[in-house]
Design an enzyme around this catalytic site. Structure first.
Site, PDB file in Angstrom:
ATOM      1  N   CYS A  20       0.842  -1.204   0.000  1.00 35.36           N
ATOM      2  CA  CYS A  20       0.000   0.000   0.000  1.00 35.36           C
ATOM      3  C   CYS A  20       0.878   1.257   0.000  1.00 35.36           C
ATOM      4  CB  CYS A  20      -0.969  -0.025   1.172  1.00 35.36           C
ATOM      5  SG  CYS A  20      -2.403   1.032   0.932  1.00 35.36           S
ATOM      6  N   HIS A  36      -3.756  -5.716   1.029  1.00 35.53           N
ATOM      7  CA  HIS A  36      -3.208  -5.933   2.368  1.00 35.53           C
ATOM      8  C   HIS A  36      -3.261  -7.402   2.779  1.00 35.53           C
ATOM      9  CE1 HIS A  36      -2.604  -1.758   3.493  1.00 35.53           C
ATOM     10  NE2 HIS A  36      -3.755  -1.471   2.913  1.00 35.53           N
ATOM     11  N   GLU A  60      -1.570  -8.764   4.938  1.00 33.81           N
ATOM     12  CA  GLU A  60      -1.387  -8.861   6.397  1.00 33.81           C
ATOM     13  C   GLU A  60      -2.713  -8.778   7.144  1.00 33.81           C
ATOM     14  OE1 GLU A  60      -0.837  -6.237   4.569  1.00 33.81           O
ATOM     15  OE2 GLU A  60      -1.012  -4.331   5.655  1.00 33.81           O
TER      16      GLU A  60
END
Lengths: 222, 741
Positions: free
Chosen positions: A86, A196, A198
């Site tokens: 990002c 994302h 994560e």
């Protein structure tokens, strides 16, 4: 396998990234503040998401000119793996470590939703835990993720297998050219992506499709 | 141009500061002389409605604010509630209505910034945000522009700061055409032994200014927010502040880092009325005087007068009282984060608020009278008159399927995806239930299984018709939404939005609504621990619908056992728990009448608080026992809309059996209170469900098996079947097509 997470003021997914690396790798990554003297000796440097320097001027532009990024450039040249997610991706592009540009989403709005990603290429240290062509789920959350590159650059990226992830099944959330969600450098040791992974690594997230990326990098079973 | 401090105090100047002649007389009596220009500004900042609660205080005192888990009730920056294991949830809701109407992006953004600051000022890291937004009629010329700006502003600030938005409300009504409502909620987590307060302690200690520099933005903002709008509001744009979430994020990290060093004695963020309000509150609470030297305040504009500095509402600023021996360590933290750090004054023992500027004393006022002894009014009020109940046979008819599609695809009940996808709903990685359900749920970092649920609710239509029942209903619905996830409702924050309190009928709405809120909170063991009052929400003499928004927090011992609203699987029995045996009876003030027949008549539905408690406790127990697979409370649009929402969220249909001899319109669209839909992973013919029905019966709770999940259509009794795909299309289409029109 040792990892470090770089933190610039205004980044805000550093804690998410640290948690993911810790949970999957079993050890906490080193956290490097942008004014620290150096980056410890690690195999993986991660620049997480957020709004470094408020995204004022242009997303990632100010952080990319930080002396810390010279050190990242040196490490990358020595083969250390670098992952930018990002705002981290935006910083890598602004720093010249990856080609192209990330423009404002075509909707002109911030978008936070789950998309589908195709793992386009797997012959690299980041995505080899997935099958080539595999479709995974992954959330996005950004205002400026509309990837663009000139025809020549694009041909090189596509031809050299440097497109790591593509938005799939019509879920391109930002207007990126060729549905590009993540790209590699020529040496394939630097990856930048807008989504994302994560935030999709455990049952609490409603899925763990992002896990294999980190497991591969950290030499752990997914 | 620099404003001077020796401007003559005329009656017009006093009036321009929002002070009434009797209030000005009170100032004269208090200080025994004419105030200076700066002092007049300070009084207007402290004694306006927004900061002093002078019209509402008498009634706010009647609310229950205590409970076994309450660590800090109203009066601080935010409420604090114990969630066990040495942790506390810190939360508050606050309005930013007036600025958001004048400048929607910055108004909403700074509303979010202000509430986040309230939470981290207390030592809590923000973990969840919500916002309750109310706009004018969709067809009003300004509405689209305001929705765009407010949503972008909320997202722009919250996303950059890095807090997940987990819930909220968006509603439209012509009564908000001239005054939109932006109510922002934030919650944070802190250790119970590391909560920070605003009460200063110790004489001669440094008062330190932290964060961003002071500019001229927002001068007089709190006074502006305490007056009605006329046609001149465009001129008020300069009173709106400008937000900088990047600075706020650094301020958060710096404050938490500083608090960990043990240097902080007291801390107060600079919100409404900036430096004035924060300094006076810290001193007044601690029974101390404060002396400020404005020449030491970091400024970003030249030639600022004392008046401007004292009234500036520049954002992202804090005031602290520090242990002097730790001042250097504190300074180092702020320098690391590249924020201003300046010692601007000291605490004194004379209970005076003294302000120095260019070597001159420009204010010297009694601090207690400015702060906690501000004027208070017992404003006249009249008992609101509720409209007569609808006649029993007054049930306008419409094809059930058609009505359902129009409601689920209308502005009231359609999906808010267009809004919440502009908010980061998953940052921090703890979001278990994101917007679109009954309540947002997050897991608690640092604990294996604990979760927190958040919701904000109010039904302004009910409050307008019957402020007392409406006040009760707002609390009950909030409590119900938390319960529907399996959470135990802990405590609430109230954001009371009303018109001009100087009008007895508006004051009557406030009095009765607060009465209803108090009664419901007592009955449901749901204390109010923080809140905010926004009055004068009027334009050209026409007030908004009375809107007491209730933000609630609930605790889940195990978030894995929380349930969602979507049907989870086919062939599961659907139970309608609570309410009357006829399923639906009450059409007064319903969405069915308002949106399909343009009727706003009838009384608001009655909330039976004893039944509410009993039913909710029963449903929560069911969820926690693991037999419930989905749960949804019934609200706008009644049973029909709730079933459709469950089908859409789960992508699974259902077949519902009508009851005979009762009007299906009432069954499906009546808005009777205290009801839930629950699906079960039990055999409808088995012993377990029979035991459950026995228990419900012994408690006097209706829990009929009304139908079964499955298929691709929602079939409401004898009505035409509607495909889930068609419902979904209608539900998802309204907002994007409205905004792109």
């Amino acid at each position: 396998m040792k990892a470090a997470v770089l933190v610039f003021p205004g980044l805000n997914r550093d804690r998410d990234m640290i948690a993911a690396l810790n949970k999957i790798g079993g050890t906490a990554p080193a956290v490097v503040w942008h004014q620290d003297a150096d980056i410890p000796d690690v195999d993986l440097i991660v620049i997480p998401g957020g709004f470094s320097y408020g995204d004022y001027l242009r997303c990632g532009a100010i952080a990319a000119r930080s002396p810390m990024m010279d050190k990242v450039r040196e490490r990358a040249a020595r083969g250390v793996k670098v992952l930018g997610v990002c705002n981290g991706f935006q910083i890598l592009i602004e720093a010249g470590l990856l080609p192209g540009a990330l423009m404002r989403n075509t909707s002109l709005k911030f978008v936070c939703r789950e998309v589908k990603l195709e793992v386009t290429n797997t012959d690299n240290a980041f995505t080899s835990g997935y099958a080539k062509g595999q479709i995974i789920r992954c959330p996005v959350a950004h205002h400026d993720g509309n990837y663009f590159a000139d025809t020549e650059t694009l041909a090189r990226l596509e031809g050299d297998g440097r497109v790591a992830f593509r938005y799939a099944d019509g879920t391109n959330p930002n207007g990126s050219i060729n549905d590009i969600a993540g790209i590699l450098n020529a040496e394939k040791n630097v990856l930048g992506l807008m989504p994302h992974p994560e935030n999709l690594i455990e049952s609490a997230h409603g899925g763990d499709d992002g896990r294999a990326l980190f497991a591969t990098l950290l030499n752990k079973a997914a | 141009m620099t404003l001077r401090n020796d401007i003559a105090i005329t009656p017009q100047l006093v009036a321009d500061h929002g002070l009434k002649p009797d209030e000005y007389q009170k100032i004269l009596d208090l200080i025994g002389r004419e105030p200076t220009y700066t002092e007049l500004g300070i009084f207007s900042a402290m004694w306006n409605e927004h900061c002093s609660y002078k019209s509402s205080k008498k009634w706010l005192r009647t609310l229950p604010t205590q409970g076994p888990r309450v660590i800090q009730g109203p009066g601080e920056n935010a409420g604090v509630v114990d969630i066990g294991d040495g942790q506390a949830v810190v939360f508050k809701m606050e309005s930013h209505n007036h600025p958001s109407f004048i400048e929607p992006y910055q108004g909403a953004a700074t509303g979010v910034g202000g509430i986040l600051r309230d939470v981290f000022t207390m030592g809590a890291r923000p973990v969840a945000a919500m916002n309750a937004l109310r706009f004018g009629a969709p067809e009003h010329e300004k509405t689209r522009h305001l929705v765009n700006g407010v949503v972008a502003g909320v997202g722009g600030y919250g996303n950059s700061f890095g807090v997940p938005t987990v819930g909220g409300e968006v509603e439209f009504d012509a009564r908000y055409n001239g005054n939109i409502l932006v109510n922002a909620f934030a919650a944070g987590l802190a250790d119970t032994d590391k909560i920070f307060y605003s009460k200063a302690e110790g004489v001669g200690l440094p008062v330190v200014y932290l964060g961003a520099k002071t500019g001229r933005d927002g001068v007089g903002g709190a006074t502006m927010a305490s007056a009605e709008f006329g046609d001149d509001i465009e001129e008020k744009r300069p009173t709106v502040q400008v937000g900088d979430p990047f600075t706020e994020k650094r301020l958060l990290e710096a404050c938490l880092e500083l608090m960990a060093t043990g240097a902080v004695i007291a801390i107060q963020d600079m919100g409404a009325a900036g430096l004035t309000c924060s300094a006076v509150e810290m001193g007044a609470k601690g029974d101390l005087g404060i002396e400020l030297d404005l020449d030491k305040v970091p400024v970003r504009e030249e030639r600022m007068s004392a008046y401007e500095m004292m009234l500036s509402e520049s954002q992202e600023r804090m005031l602290m009282v520090l242990h002097p021996e730790k001042e250097a360590a504190a300074r180092a933290v702020f320098e690391k984060w590249e924020l201003d750090f300046a010692t601007v004054g000291k605490t004194t023992d004379d209970l005076r608020f003294r302000v120095l500027w260019q070597g001159e004393e420009v204010a010297n006022l009694p601090i207690k009278e400015l702060g906690d002894e501000a004027p208070e009014y017992d404003r006249p009020w009249i008992e609101p008159k509720s409209p007569p109940a609808l006649e029993a046979d007054d049930v306008p008819q419409m094809d059930i399927a058609e009505a359902l599609l129009r409601l689920i695809g209308g502005h009231q009940c359609s999906s808010r995806r267009w809004v919440y996808e502009q908010y980061d709903t998953l940052i921090q990685g703890n979001s278990i239930q994101r917007p679109g359900g009954d309540a947002g749920v997050i897991r608690v970092l640092g604990h294996d299984s604990k979760g927190l649920a958040f919701t904000s609710d109010v039904n302004p239509r009910y409050c307008e018709a019957n402020p007392y029942e409406g006040g009760k209903q707002a609390v009950a619905e909030c409590w119900r939404n938390l319960t529907a996830t399996g959470a135990e409702p802990l405590a609430a924050t109230d954001n009371l939005n009303f018109g001009n309190p100087e009008r007895p009928e508006i004051m009557g709405q406030l009095v009765k609504a607060v009465g209803g809120i108090g009664d419901a909170c007592r009955a449901l063991d749901f204390p109010i621990v923080s809140g905010n009052v926004s009055l004068y929400n009027e334009t050209n003499g026409r007030g908004i619908l009375p809107t007491p928004t209730i933000g609630g927090v609930g605790l889940l011992p195990d978030w894995q056992k929380s349930v969602r609203i979507g049907f989870a699987a086919a062939n599961q029995p659907i139970l309608l728990i609570g309410g009357p045996a006829e399923r639906g009876t009450h059409l007064g003030q319903s969405i069915y009448l308002r949106d399909l027949f343009d009727r706003r008549d009838g009384d608001a539905p009655h909330v039976d608080l004893a039944a509410e408690k009993k039913t909710g406790d029963f449903v929560r127990k069911l969820i926690r026992s693991g037999v419930a697979t989905a749960c949804h409370d019934l609200s706008d649009g009644g049973l029909g809309v709730a079933l459709a929402e469950m089908a859409i969220a789960g992508g699974i249909g259902a077949n519902i059996v009508d009851i005979e001899d009762h009007n299906p319109i009432l069954q499906y669209f009546g808005e009777d209170q205290g009801r839930y839909l629950v699906t079960l992973n039990l055999d409808p013919q088995g012993d377990e469900i029979a035991a459950l029905w026995n228990e419900a019966k012994s408690l006097g709770i209706e829990a009929p098996w009304i139908g079964t999940t499955g298929g691709t259509e929602l079939i409401l009794g004898k009505a035409r079947a509607v495909s889930v795909a068609e419902l979904t299309h209608a539900h998802e289409s309204w907002f994007p097509s409205y905004m792109s029109a």
